[in-house]
Design an enzyme around this catalytic site. Structure first.
Site, PDB file in Angstrom:
ATOM      1  N   THR A 122       0.855  -1.195   0.000  1.00 50.37           N
ATOM      2  CA  THR A 122       0.000   0.000   0.000  1.00 50.37           C
ATOM      3  C   THR A 122       0.884   1.236   0.000  1.00 50.37           C
ATOM      4  OG1 THR A 122      -1.722  -1.194   1.194  1.00 50.37           O
ATOM      5  CG2 THR A 122      -1.828   1.210   1.232  1.00 50.37           C
ATOM      6  N   GLU A 151      -3.790  -4.584  -2.603  1.00 51.80           N
ATOM      7  CA  GLU A 151      -4.473  -5.715  -1.967  1.00 51.80           C
ATOM      8  C   GLU A 151      -5.656  -5.214  -1.145  1.00 51.80           C
ATOM      9  OE1 GLU A 151      -4.486  -6.235   1.448  1.00 51.80           O
ATOM     10  OE2 GLU A 151      -3.153  -4.594   2.011  1.00 51.80           O
ATOM     11  N   LEU A 153      -7.152  -7.355   1.434  1.00 48.39           N
ATOM     12  CA  LEU A 153      -7.273  -8.539   2.283  1.00 48.39           C
ATOM     13  C   LEU A 153      -7.640  -8.143   3.705  1.00 48.39           C
ATOM     14  CD1 LEU A 153      -4.045 -10.432   1.122  1.00 48.39           C
ATOM     15  CD2 LEU A 153      -6.359 -10.553   0.139  1.00 48.39           C
ATOM     16  N   ARG A 154      -8.703  -8.734   4.213  1.00 51.91           N
ATOM     17  CA  ARG A 154      -9.088  -8.520   5.604  1.00 51.91           C
ATOM     18  C   ARG A 154      -8.483  -9.625   6.453  1.00 51.91           C
ATOM     19  NH1 ARG A 154     -15.254  -9.039   5.164  1.00 51.91           N
ATOM     20  NH2 ARG A 154     -14.522 -10.547   3.609  1.00 51.91           N
ATOM     21  N   CYS A 264      -4.176  -1.468   8.737  1.00 53.12           N
ATOM     22  CA  CYS A 264      -4.537  -0.727   7.523  1.00 53.12           C
ATOM     23  C   CYS A 264      -5.219   0.601   7.782  1.00 53.12           C
ATOM     24  CB  CYS A 264      -5.431  -1.593   6.638  1.00 53.12           C
ATOM     25  SG  CYS A 264      -4.588  -3.012   5.909  1.00 53.12           S
ATOM     26  N   LYS A 267      -3.189   3.523   9.502  1.00 50.87           N
ATOM     27  CA  LYS A 267      -2.052   3.908   8.670  1.00 50.87           C
ATOM     28  C   LYS A 267      -2.505   4.558   7.366  1.00 50.87           C
ATOM     29  CE  LYS A 267       0.144   0.545   6.585  1.00 50.87           C
ATOM     30  NZ  LYS A 267       0.062   0.784   5.115  1.00 50.87           N
TER      31      LYS A 267
END
Length: 476
Positions: A122, A151, A153-154, A264, A267
């Site tokens: 990211t 991406e 993705l959890r 995530c 940030k």
């Protein structure tokens, strides 16, 4: 197709393993020899349901391997993914791209001609441009491509998110990159009719930040509405259901709680703010979301104090759940940390339980007694605080729990328990977004069906069951 993945952190390891499961030859490379040695022995360094088995299966099939040798990893690879960490820079808030740029410099002289370097980390807008310049400083233009493939993705459901994505986003600046990266995803996903969104590289980079900032805003919105519900004697779970059934809104991320955390949202919202500032653009909604979320995490400690009459000095608080969400061992920006630290400043003694997060919690928390059994954690406590709605926490025997605590006070910050169940067991309950008035709650329970029994119907149709209890609505 041969693929190299640089970085065996959360994104790199999950992505590399899933690409291998699709039938590709994948080499994951990392400088951390201890991590690579462990992976070669079948020891997965992160907790993600199903990942251990998937790694083992693809290693056994010869499709997945691990190495510290970058040259061997990228040799013959049609696609090289950069999936290294981009942590926030201390004191700045923007993303630290040093690992991304280091990877670009090191792989530049090693990749084959026509290889596509894909930034999966990211990163802020324009990072791909810099990566292209770095590689272009040692290679001729036209002999390589740089693409973006963020991406989504959890943690806890990352494998499913990769294998059955809502969409795949690819940012490219040339036809060769578009063809190669689209081909990588198209074959395994065409049966699912998954949309593949091909954009300019900068747009792709911005999509990830924009998506996470929007979801963070959605969480913060329902959290603030939960505060209003408490004041007007309303129920935020029913409110979220009534809102979420509107297809324009949706039920996901409308589960009120102690604030968002993880690797995530905190940030990425900060990085988006810094990017906007760099370009002279005000994103005030995101700014307010960040401010409100940070304040909420610490304000939850006041909610605990209120449940105990305003004083916690010398009292023992049992905290159930430490990670930022269930099914992960991730403690990054977990709401449990500021809540515990605030209670400690007011003199509380903290005992805590988490099914898988204790090892990581030890690196962050101090003066906390970490216990591996939820009942032992609660024994003799003056209050039990639910912060993470793990399945084994939601399924606790509340009657048994009541018999071992010192004071029957339950602060349910995830609305993990059925309304009335804890009260029936003898607890005084403080939940999120529900009236603190016992009389109002009793009256409501007489007049209204339980939210889990609410169905939608049209002209006598059978309807759809809608569960609004904690855990049924993704909260990031």
């Amino acid at each position: 197709m041969k693929i190299a993945v640089i970085g065996t952190g959360y994104v790199g390891l999950v992505s590399g393993t899933c690409f291998a499961a699709w039938g590709n030859e994948v080499v994951c490379v990392d400088k951390n020899t201890q991590k690579i040695n462990a992976l070669e022995l079948g020891v997965v360094p992160i907790y993600e349901p199903g990942l251990d088995e998937l790694v083992e299966r693809n290693v056994a099939a010869g499709r997945l391997s691990f190495t510290c040798n970058l040259a061997n990893a990228v040799k013959g690879a049609a696609v090289v993914f950069i999936a290294v960490g981009t942590p926030p820079r201390a004191g700045h808030g923007d993303a630290d791209l040093s690992f991304v740029y280091m990877a670009a410099r090191e792989l530049a002289p090693l990749i084959d001609d026509n290889a596509v370097v894909v930034v999966k980390s990211t990163v802020p807008v324009g990072t791909g441009d810099v990566v292209e310049k770095i590689i272009g400083s040692v290679r001729k233009a036209g002999t390589f491509s740089v693409a973006s493939n963020p991406e989504f993705l959890r943690e806890g459901v990352a494998i499913r998110d990769f294998m059955e994505p809502d969409r795949v986003v690819i940012g490219v600046e040339d036809e060769h990159a578009r063809k190669v990266v689209t081909e990588l995803y198209n074959a395994p996903l065409e049966v699912q009719m998954t949309p593949i969104v091909v954009t300019q590289r900068r747009t792709s980079e911005l999509i990830k930040y924009a998506a996470n900032a929007f979801l963070a805003t959605k969480i913060t919105f329902i959290n603030e509405l939960a505060d209003l519900c408490e004041q007007v004697e309303s129920n935020v779970s029913e409110l979220a259901l009534g809102m979420g059934l509107d297809k324009r809104i949706g039920t996901s991320f409308l589960n009120a709680g102690p604030g968002y955390g993880g690797s995530c949202f905190p940030k990425d919202t900060m990085a988006l703010l810094r990017t906007a500032q760099d370009y002279g653009v005000a994103v005030r909604i995101v700014q307010e979301t960040v401010t409100a979320n940070e304040a909420r995490k610490r304000r939850m400690a006041l909610k605990v104090m209120d449940a105990l009459g305003g004083e916690v000095d010398g009292l023992t608080i049992a905290v159930l759940g430490l990670t930022f969400k269930p099914d992960t061992d991730d403690m990054r920006d977990a709401p449990s940390v500021p809540l515990i630290e605030t209670l400690q400043r007011f003199g509380a003694r903290i005992r805590a339980y988490d099914p898988v997060g204790i090892e990581n919690a030890q690196q962050i928390l101090s003066d906390v007694e970490l216990i591996e059994d939820p009942y032992e954690c609660a024994r003799g406590a003056d209050a039990v605080v639910v912060i993470t709605e793990w399945g084994d926490i939601r399924s606790l025997d509340l009657s048994r729990l009541k018999t071992i605590v010192r004071q029957p006070v339950l602060v349910d910050l995830r609305n993990a328990y059925e309304p009335g169940a804890a009260e029936k067991a003898g607890f005084r309950v403080s939940a999120i977004g529900r009236s603190t008035s016992a009389r109002h709650d009793a009256r409501s329970s007489e007049l209204l069906p339980h939210p889990a029994d609410v169905v939608t119907s049209s002209r006598g149709a059978s309807g759809v069951h809608c569960d609004v209890m904690g855990g049924s609505v993704d909260n990031g």
